[in-house]
Design a protein around this motif. Structure first.
Motif, PDB file in Angstrom:
ATOM      1  N   LEU A   1      -5.782   9.205  51.669  1.00  0.00           N
ATOM      2  CA  LEU A   1      -5.012  10.603  51.646  1.00  0.00           C
ATOM      3  C   LEU A   1      -6.352  11.586  52.013  1.00  0.00           C
ATOM      4  O   LEU A   1      -7.615  11.450  51.347  1.00  0.00           O
TER       5      LEU A   1
ATOM      6  N   SER B   1       0.373  17.370  59.727  1.00  0.00           N
ATOM      7  CA  SER B   1      -0.424  17.367  58.445  1.00  0.00           C
ATOM      8  C   SER B   1      -0.189  16.402  57.507  1.00  0.00           C
ATOM      9  O   SER B   1      -0.831  16.127  56.483  1.00  0.00           O
ATOM     10  N   GLY B   2       0.744  15.288  57.885  1.00  0.00           N
ATOM     11  CA  GLY B   2       0.850  13.998  57.287  1.00  0.00           C
ATOM     12  C   GLY B   2       1.725  14.012  56.140  1.00  0.00           C
ATOM     13  O   GLY B   2       1.356  13.611  54.776  1.00  0.00           O
TER      14      GLY B   2
ATOM     15  N   VAL C   1       2.241  22.127  57.772  1.00  0.00           N
ATOM     16  CA  VAL C   1       2.208  22.094  59.293  1.00  0.00           C
ATOM     17  C   VAL C   1       2.360  21.040  59.841  1.00  0.00           C
ATOM     18  O   VAL C   1       2.139  19.844  59.221  1.00  0.00           O
TER      19      VAL C   1
ATOM     20  N   GLU D   1       3.351  10.654  54.943  1.00  0.00           N
ATOM     21  CA  GLU D   1       2.278   9.821  54.151  1.00  0.00           C
ATOM     22  C   GLU D   1       2.401  10.191  52.498  1.00  0.00           C
ATOM     23  O   GLU D   1       2.292   9.493  51.662  1.00  0.00           O
TER      24      GLU D   1
HETATM   25  P1  ADP Z   1       4.136  15.614  59.862  1.00  0.00           P
HETATM   26  O1  ADP Z   1       5.414  14.630  59.232  1.00  0.00           O
HETATM   27  O2  ADP Z   1       3.429  16.312  58.851  1.00  0.00           O
HETATM   28  O3  ADP Z   1       4.316  16.168  61.034  1.00  0.00           O
HETATM   29  P2  ADP Z   1       3.072  12.748  59.811  1.00  0.00           P
HETATM   30  O4  ADP Z   1       3.290  12.358  58.628  1.00  0.00           O
HETATM   31  O5  ADP Z   1       3.983  12.403  61.038  1.00  0.00           O
HETATM   32  O6  ADP Z   1       2.860  14.463  59.984  1.00  0.00           O
HETATM   33  O7  ADP Z   1       1.426  12.468  60.305  1.00  0.00           O
HETATM   34  C1  ADP Z   1       0.934  12.819  61.476  1.00  0.00           C
HETATM   35  C2  ADP Z   1      -0.090  11.560  62.025  1.00  0.00           C
HETATM   36  O8  ADP Z   1      -1.236  11.547  60.821  1.00  0.00           O
HETATM   37  C3  ADP Z   1       0.633  10.281  61.616  1.00  0.00           C
HETATM   38  O9  ADP Z   1       0.345   9.556  62.817  1.00  0.00           O
HETATM   39  C4  ADP Z   1      -0.012   9.438  60.282  1.00  0.00           C
HETATM   40  O10 ADP Z   1      -0.102   8.254  60.566  1.00  0.00           O
HETATM   41  C5  ADP Z   1      -1.161  10.309  60.309  1.00  0.00           C
HETATM   42  N1  ADP Z   1      -1.889  10.457  59.104  1.00  0.00           N
HETATM   43  C6  ADP Z   1      -1.531  11.052  57.978  1.00  0.00           C
HETATM   44  N2  ADP Z   1      -2.136  11.151  56.980  1.00  0.00           N
HETATM   45  C7  ADP Z   1      -3.517  10.801  57.487  1.00  0.00           C
HETATM   46  C8  ADP Z   1      -4.770  10.765  56.802  1.00  0.00           C
HETATM   47  N3  ADP Z   1      -4.958  10.955  55.688  1.00  0.00           N
HETATM   48  N4  ADP Z   1      -5.695  10.410  57.723  1.00  0.00           N
HETATM   49  C9  ADP Z   1      -5.518  10.038  58.881  1.00  0.00           C
HETATM   50  N5  ADP Z   1      -4.313   9.847  59.431  1.00  0.00           N
HETATM   51  C10 ADP Z   1      -3.228  10.285  58.938  1.00  0.00           C
END
Ligand code: ADP
Ligand code: ZN
Ligand code: ZN
Length: 800
Positions: free
Chosen positions: A268, A299-300, A296, A303
């Protein structure tokens, strides 16, 4: 938003002295009362008086009601549009009744029985003979204490009849579908064999089967087929008679709950870690709290959900993840399934047997995670530890048929009743949720940056007026055309948003001004090119396009631009590009979505052209350009949320660009380039937008600064609808709490839909639940003598 006091409990010791049956009843009733009190904030003394009543000694003069002493009588909430419960006689052969138990009872005219729910097992027999309960569907109540209370709360808060509400909480398949075999259909003909004598339904069924074959998922169950083709059993049987399809019986295929849960692919980042840490204590040791996760696009957020859910599972509890329906077809879901084990995915394509299977897996604790659209909020988890609502701003969380509940708000209530945390995630939180943050009801966590230091995509507003060639029917301006060409040259991908279905939204005669309207609705019919038919988007009625004006014989014109016309324009301008159109006319099943999204992900498609369906949750690394063909479609709807919707739509779709190493670019075409919603979206400035829009809402006393209840009064006859609305408004006005404002009666935004004339009464009140409290138990009285149907919509999301 409701107030989130946990309902007061009656001390357990008092209850233990009661016979088991009575105890259950009291629990259920006090739950209902407490939930109601929590909503309405009623005076404590009235609450205690009501509770005390429950413990009153039975009146010795009244006949005792126990098995053996005469007929046993139960109260039943029938799943119908009625505002009170009814007494039925309980035959001894059915065993002991339980509060919440599903039953069939005869109700109203005719022989057919209806679904109902036992609400009271100790009614006193009156002097009239009662109809008996016909049968039971469960041996015990399918509701646990929390879900039962939730049902009462929804019924009270959303002014929806209890039986109808409870019916919506339990899939009708549950407990009734223990079939071991199901009938499946194979296609045994070619398109060439399909004669013109086939009806549209038959043809649709055959189309679906052909599509299934092309997707490699043949055979389809007859149940799926009937749903997809909107066809009856008869339709299917006739196709078999004509030897166009073959039917076969096979063992039911149940979905698997896979244990495989992949490891973490990355650590993370600091923002994500901080958000998870803030949730931390409540994940391990459940406690209620509502958290808005404002992250935004890119922004992940997903995850953060995954890690939070894993912690909850590790602590031996279950999690519910609500997602907009469309997300169930996108890669977000695939990614989740790789990371989480024992996930029950409740999508609309499940068969009854599968739905029943999942229900039991969830109830018995074998499923650790439930992912689904709004109705998944009713998943019968017995050890709930967390609820997540993804894209919480989505208006599709509001159900538009009774019970008209909002999935997000019901989720918050459920979390409060269960004492578990709830996370509301979005890049563009609803102003309701933001207001709850500002007033201290919800907590705010933010992910202000994209992952891996990726920049937000650059956004350009293009004033359409200056871009289009006069005299040509086109909607892709010079700038967007140039940029699409450049992206295609670089072999990158493009997403285009056009939020209007069909080809042309007006068919009219320029010589006499005649317009083609639906005969059942006061709306224009929309011309669809593929079928060469006109379609009403309100009632789905189709008709063929008249060859000339029925009024004067003049030549008809097609006017107004829809997505099908854009598809044509793309084909002219970029003849070699592979384009897929994604809207509810081309995508009728989750499988079709998945196919398109997979093809796009594999690089087989260059351009994805879609309605708001392409605006959510897509994460494709090779998308470098996003174009909004017209930001005005949502801006011009007559609804106070128009600006908010437009802002959300633009920010969300813009967020599909530049999500990996390619820099992202966004072009927004509009006729309203000075509109603040568009200006703020151009700089991804959520706080700016909220800071501008919220004071306007406050000044106008609109939600989230007030609450709205909309009553819709419908009837086939125009006069009855109008008179009914007037009578209802008069009755209502006498009952409304001080400080509330009644608007109307007036014609609804669309006067007639499906042949029903619609009038409305809007009530705006400063405090949540105050109108419902004033009307509690009075809906029957208020609607008595009104010869039109009265529907209540609390916190309406749609004002047409
Ligand atoms: P959101 O829902 O906020 O638009 P996502 O959860 O879809 O964003 O995440 C965007 C991308 O970033 C995904 O491909 C995910 O696998 C990747 N990602 C998420 N957290 C990280 C992290 N800590 N480091 C690198 N990549 C990440
Ligand atoms: Zn004419
Ligand atoms: Zn219609």
């Amino acid at each position: 938003m409701a107030t989130w006091n946990r309902p007061a409990r009656i001390a357990d010791c008092e209850l233990r002295t009661l016979p088991a049956d009575r105890r259950r009843n009291v629990l259920a009733l006090t739950g209902a009362l407490a939930a109601h009190v929590a909503v309405a904030g009623a005076a404590a003394d009235r609450y205690h008086a009501a509770v005390a009543k429950l413990f009153e000694e039975p009146d010795p003069a009244a006949p005792a009601n126990a098995p053996g002493d005469g007929p046993r009588v139960v109260g039943v909430a029938v799943a119908a549009n009625v505002w009170r419960t009814f007494d039925y006689q309980w035959p001894d052969a059915l065993g002991e009744p339980h509060v919440g138990q599903r039953v069939h009872v005869s109700f109203g005219k005719g022989k057919r029985t209806r679904l109902g729910f036992v609400t009271d097992t100790l009614r006193r027999p009156g002097s009239h003979p009662l109809k008996p309960v016909a049968e039971t569907l469960d041996a015990a109540s399918p509701f646990d204490e929390t879900l039962w209370q939730l049902g009462q709360w929804i019924s009270d808060y959303y002014l929806s009849p209890l039986g109808m509400t409870l019916a919506a909480m339990i899939p009708s398949a549950v407990g009734r579908h223990r079939a071991r075999t199901e009938t499946v259909a194979y296609l045994t003909s070619d398109r060439a064999d399909w004669q013109n004598t086939l009806g549209p339904r038959q043809r649709r069924v055959l189309d679906e089967l052909l599509e299934a074959r092309n997707q490699g998922v043949e055979p389809l169950t007859v149940e799926d087929l009937r749903r997809a083709g909107e066809a009856s059993r008869d339709t299917i049987m006739r196709l078999r008679q004509r030897k166009l399809i073959r039917l076969e019986s096979r063992p039911v295929v149940l979905p698997e709950l896979s244990d495989a849960a992949g490891g973490d692919l990355f650590d993370l980042n600091a923002d994500q870690a901080a958000a998870l840490a803030a949730l931390g204590p409540r994940l391990d040791e459940p406690a209620f709290g509502a958290v808005v996760l404002h992250g935004v696009t890119g922004s992940g957020k997903t995850e953060v959900y995954v890690r939070a859910i894993r912690r909850v599972i590790a602590a031996g509890r279950q999690a519910i993840l609500l997602v907009p329906e469309i997300a169930l077809a996108t890669q977000t879901l695939q990614r989740l399934l790789q990371r989480l084990g024992r996930v029950a995915v409740l999508h609309s394509g499940l068969t009854d047997a599968q739905r029943d299977f999942y229900y039991r897996q969830i109830r018995d604790g074998h499923a650790a995670v439930v992912v689904g659209p709004r109705s998944a909020v009713f998943a019968p988890t017995r050890r709930l530890g967390l609820i997540v609502v993804d894209e919480e701003h989505e208006s599709s969380y509001k159900q538009d048929t009774a019970p008209r509940y909002h999935g997000r708000d019901v989720a918050v209530k459920r979390a409060a009743l269960s004492g578990v945390p709830i996370v509301l995630g979005s890049a563009t939180p609803s102003l309701e949720s933001m207001h709850n943050v500002q007033t201290g009801r919800y907590e705010l966590l933010t992910l202000p940056r994209r992952v891996r230091g990726l920049p937000m995509p650059a956004l350009q507003i293009v004033p359409l007026r200056k871009e289009l060639t006069p005299g040509r029917i086109e909607l892709i301006g010079r700038t967007l055309t140039r940029k699409i060409a450049a992206a295609l040259d670089r072999r990158e991908q493009v997403i285009l948003l056009m939020n209007r279905r069909g080809y042309a939204s007006y068919v009219f005669c320029p010589s006499c001004d005649w317009q083609l309207q639906c005969e059942h609705c006061t709306r224009n019919m929309v011309f669809h090119q593929a079928t060469q038919m006109v379609l009403c988007h309100y009632c789905q009625q189709t008709a063929s396009l008249p060859p000339h004006c029925p009024a004067c014989g003049g030549k008809l014109l097609l006017f107004g631009l829809g997505i099908q016309r854009i598809a044509g324009e793309l084909a002219r301008k970029f003849p070699t590009a592979a384009v897929a159109r994604v809207d509810s006319d081309t995508m009728s099943s989750p499988g079709q979505f998945r196919k398109v999204f997979d093809a796009f992900g594999a690089g087989e498609l260059d351009i994805l052209l879609g309605t708001q369906m392409v605006g959510k949750g897509l994460d494709f690394p090779r998308v470098s350009l996003v174009g909004v063909i017209s930001a005005d479609t949502s801006l011009t709807i007559p609804d106070f949320r128009a600006a908010e919707r437009t802002f959300q739509l633009v920010v969300q779709v813009a967020g599909r660009a530049g999500r990996a190493d390619l820099p992202g670019e966004v072009v927004v075409q509009t006729l309203h380039e000075d509109e603040p919603a568009i200006q703020y979206a151009a700089t991804h400035d959520y706080d700016g937008f909220a800071g501008w829009e919220l004071p306007l809402r406050a000044d106008a006393k609109l939600p989230p600064f007030s609450r709205m209840v909309r009553f819709l009064i419908r009837h086939r006859q125009s006069d009855r609808a109008r008179e009914g609305a007037a009578a209802f408004a008069r009755a209502l006005a006498a009952r409304l709490p001080a400080g509330s404002i009644l608007w109307g009666p007036s014609e609804a935004g669309v006067l007639k839909i499906r042949g029903l004339f619609r009038h409305q009464v809007l009530v705006v009140s400063p405090r949540p639940g105050s109108v419902q409290k004033a009307l509690a138990g009075r809906m029957e009285e208020l609607t008595r003598g009104i010869h039109a149907e009265v529907l209540a919509d609390v916190d309406p999301m749609n004002l047409i």
